[in-house]
Scaffold this active site. Sequence first.
Site, PDB file in Angstrom:
ATOM      1  CG  LEU A   1      45.917  51.312  33.854  1.00 28.91           C
ATOM      2  CD1 LEU A   1      44.710  51.940  33.167  1.00 28.91           C
ATOM      3  CD2 LEU A   1      45.875  51.575  35.356  1.00 28.91           C
TER       4      LEU A   1
ATOM      5  CE  LYS B   1      43.343  52.968  22.294  1.00 27.11           C
ATOM      6  NZ  LYS B   1      42.108  53.714  22.045  1.00 27.11           N
ATOM      7  CB  CYS B   2      44.965  48.358  29.864  1.00 23.39           C
ATOM      8  SG  CYS B   2      43.245  48.916  29.794  1.00 23.39           S
ATOM      9  CB  VAL B   3      49.807  46.686  27.884  1.00 24.68           C
ATOM     10  CG1 VAL B   3      51.316  46.507  27.866  1.00 24.68           C
ATOM     11  CG2 VAL B   3      49.118  45.358  28.157  1.00 24.68           C
TER      12      VAL B   3
END
Length: 133
Positions: free
Chosen positions: A102, A96-98
Amino acid sequence: MSFWKTLQRQPRTISLFTNDIASNIKSQKCLQLLKGDVSHRFDVEIANRFPTWDQLQYMRTSCPQGPVSLQRQIPKLDSVLKYKHTDPTFGMDLQKCVQRGLWNPKEALWVDWENKLVGNEPADIDKYIIQRK
């Protein structure tokens, strides 16, 4: 190695933060080097979640290469450092960060917590961890 771990004969922990070990060449090389060490001086932890606020602060302030390594791995590091420690980003799934920009999916981030070492390059694992006596 800490005194307590020495008494218990427990190896230290080295964390490898990665969103997808199967598609990240650097992470694969880091893991191969870490798992290839037969000295049993450390355990390898694969972390697929964004570092906690405390972990991020530790890497940034306690590890000499922390700021540089973190900047390579976390494109929006300056913004993230301003988040409250309760922000849901901390501990979020790295995939999700990718998607949110982030986390750099082409980098690797490894941390030797006990020896205050952090890096992005597999060669640094060999230099600072494997060859370290």
